[in-house]
Design a protein around this motif. Structure first.
Motif, PDB file in Angstrom:
ATOM      1  N   SER A  88      39.784 -27.328  64.709  1.00 22.34           N
ATOM      2  CA  SER A  88      39.425 -26.533  63.520  1.00 22.34           C
ATOM      3  C   SER A  88      39.977 -27.176  62.249  1.00 22.34           C
ATOM      4  N   GLU A 124      33.725 -14.081  67.508  1.00 23.92           N
ATOM      5  CA  GLU A 124      33.666 -13.005  68.503  1.00 23.92           C
ATOM      6  C   GLU A 124      32.644 -11.944  68.089  1.00 23.92           C
ATOM      7  N   ALA A 125      32.616 -11.639  66.782  1.00 21.52           N
ATOM      8  CA  ALA A 125      31.645 -10.659  66.270  1.00 21.52           C
ATOM      9  C   ALA A 125      30.218 -11.179  66.449  1.00 21.52           C
ATOM     10  N   GLN A 181      34.904 -21.716  63.101  1.00 23.94           N
ATOM     11  CA  GLN A 181      36.203 -21.866  62.433  1.00 23.94           C
ATOM     12  C   GLN A 181      37.035 -20.581  62.446  1.00 23.94           C
ATOM     13  N   CYS A 182      36.351 -19.431  62.482  1.00 23.38           N
ATOM     14  CA  CYS A 182      37.057 -18.146  62.432  1.00 23.38           C
ATOM     15  C   CYS A 182      36.821 -17.416  63.764  1.00 23.38           C
ATOM     16  N   PRO A 183      37.787 -17.454  64.688  1.00 24.95           N
ATOM     17  CA  PRO A 183      37.565 -16.873  66.020  1.00 24.95           C
ATOM     18  C   PRO A 183      37.134 -15.413  65.988  1.00 24.95           C
ATOM     19  N   GLU A 184      37.655 -14.631  65.045  1.00 26.51           N
ATOM     20  CA  GLU A 184      37.271 -13.214  64.997  1.00 26.51           C
ATOM     21  C   GLU A 184      35.804 -13.070  64.601  1.00 26.51           C
ATOM     22  N   CYS A 185      35.360 -13.849  63.630  1.00 29.02           N
ATOM     23  CA  CYS A 185      33.945 -13.791  63.240  1.00 29.02           C
ATOM     24  C   CYS A 185      33.067 -14.368  64.349  1.00 29.02           C
ATOM     25  N   ARG A 192      40.970  -5.138  68.375  1.00 32.63           N
ATOM     26  CA  ARG A 192      41.969  -6.173  68.028  1.00 32.63           C
ATOM     27  C   ARG A 192      43.321  -5.547  67.704  1.00 32.63           C
ATOM     28  N   HIS A 245      31.146 -21.255  60.250  1.00 33.66           N
ATOM     29  CA  HIS A 245      32.195 -20.234  60.085  1.00 33.66           C
ATOM     30  C   HIS A 245      32.498 -19.560  61.433  1.00 33.66           C
ATOM     31  N   LEU A 258      31.988 -20.726  54.168  1.00 32.09           N
ATOM     32  CA  LEU A 258      31.735 -19.308  53.898  1.00 32.09           C
ATOM     33  C   LEU A 258      33.017 -18.513  54.083  1.00 32.09           C
ATOM     34  N   LEU A 259      33.211 -17.493  53.274  1.00 39.36           N
ATOM     35  CA  LEU A 259      34.272 -16.523  53.503  1.00 39.36           C
ATOM     36  C   LEU A 259      33.759 -15.505  54.518  1.00 39.36           C
ATOM     37  N   CYS A 260      34.668 -14.698  55.060  1.00 35.53           N
ATOM     38  CA  CYS A 260      34.274 -13.751  56.112  1.00 35.53           C
ATOM     39  C   CYS A 260      33.215 -12.757  55.615  1.00 35.53           C
ATOM     40  N   LEU A 310      35.294  -3.897  67.044  1.00 40.13           N
ATOM     41  CA  LEU A 310      36.181  -5.037  67.275  1.00 40.13           C
ATOM     42  C   LEU A 310      37.475  -4.909  66.468  1.00 40.13           C
TER      43      LEU A 310
END
Lengths: 92, 202
Positions: free
Chosen positions: A21, A73-74, A67-71, B90, A64, A30-32, B86
């Motif tokens: 990463s 996952e979404a 690069q952003c694991p939470e995004c 989390r 993105h 991009l931002l979240c 989520l």
């Protein structure tokens, strides 16, 4: 009985993922919130299995998500839900 | 916009009870189906989906005019629902994880699973030592704290942002800037991506 505390430390796979990463980081990403806004159209595009024409934003959305694991996952969750739902033709 | 979506959207805007009930059922069914397929579904109470559905409908009601029709209506709504579910999952995962872990500084962390070959293992430990050193040398204390909390300690980004008094976007930007600095520092030390992959491979 209380559960034992896990040893803190770095795992090789996690270090490799982190450094990937770092090297993959681009000057402008991009931002979240920008990702979240573009995500539904991207997911519909992926779920439909289309290749072209792609919205030029989609490359940035895919980047993105990596690069952003939470995004990321979404994105995976949204794709799974869309794929498990009824096709567009029956949604009226 | 899909004609079915346009009609549904119009009914939602007119506060049609049936249209809202159908949306509630769609969201609830989709979230429940997805959650059942997750490894940690057993740890999640049924009320989690109900709460996420309720939060989703409130958000949709407030943002309905922002739907531009560049996706299916359900995909747009599900994006909001996934975010709500989520986010809570989390927070719960983090609370469970935090209770099982010590609070050692990441700079004292060992590499837990260096490879079996002694020479390769030494190179892997040296790489991890270099990364830890660069966290100190290349980053500001603010960047280091945000990056370590989210990336290494796996604290949810929303939690990290709230603790630092930042928006999620601002916290992500701090991590992005930190990555760019570390990238430049690694390359300046002659550590190219392919070198790092080779060291960590075996």
């Amino acid at each position: 009985m209380a559960e034992a505390r896990e040893p803190r430390g770095m795992r090789r796979a996690d270090l490799a993922a982190f450094l990937e990463s770092v090297y993959a980081s681009q000057e402008r990403e991009l931002l979240c919130s920008e990702f979240a806004e573009a995500l539904p159209a991207y997911v519909d595009w992926v779920a439909a299995g289309r290749v072209e024409p792609a919205d030029p934003r989609f490359a940035a959305v895919a980047h993105h998500a990596r690069q952003c694991p939470e995004c990321g996952e979404a994105c995976e969750a949204l794709l799974a839900i869309v794929r498990s739902g009824p096709p567009p033709a029956s949604n009226g | 916009m899909d004609p079915g979506d346009a009609a549904w959207l119009q009914a939602l805007r007119a506060d049609d009870e049936g249209a809202w009930a159908r949306l509630r059922a769609e969201v609830c069914t989709g979230l429940r189906r997805w959650l059942r397929a997750q490894a940690d579904a057993g740890a999640a109470p049924d009320s989690l989906v109900d709460d996420a559905t309720q939060e989703t409908l409130l958000t949709v009601r407030a943002k309905l005019d922002a739907f531009r029709g560049d996706s299916r209506l359900t995909t747009w709504v599900y994006r909001i629902a996934v975010n709500a579910l989520l986010g809570e999952l989390r927070r719960r995962r983090w609370q469970r994880q935090r209770s099982l872990e010590g609070d050692e500084d990441v700079r004292a962390w060992p590499l837990l699973d260096a490879g079996p070959d002694p020479e390769r293992a030494a190179a892997q430990r040296e790489l991890w030592a270099t990364v830890r050193r660069l966290l100190d040398e290349a980053l500001t204390p603010h960047q280091r704290a945000i990056l370590v909390a989210h990336v290494f300690e796996r604290r949810p980004l929303d939690v990290v942002a709230a603790e630092a008094g930042l928006s999620r976007d601002a916290a992500y930007k701090v991590i992005h800037d930190a990555r760019r600095k570390l990238r430049a520092a690694l390359l300046a030390r002659g550590l190219a991506p392919e070198d790092v992959r080779r060291v960590l491979a075996g």
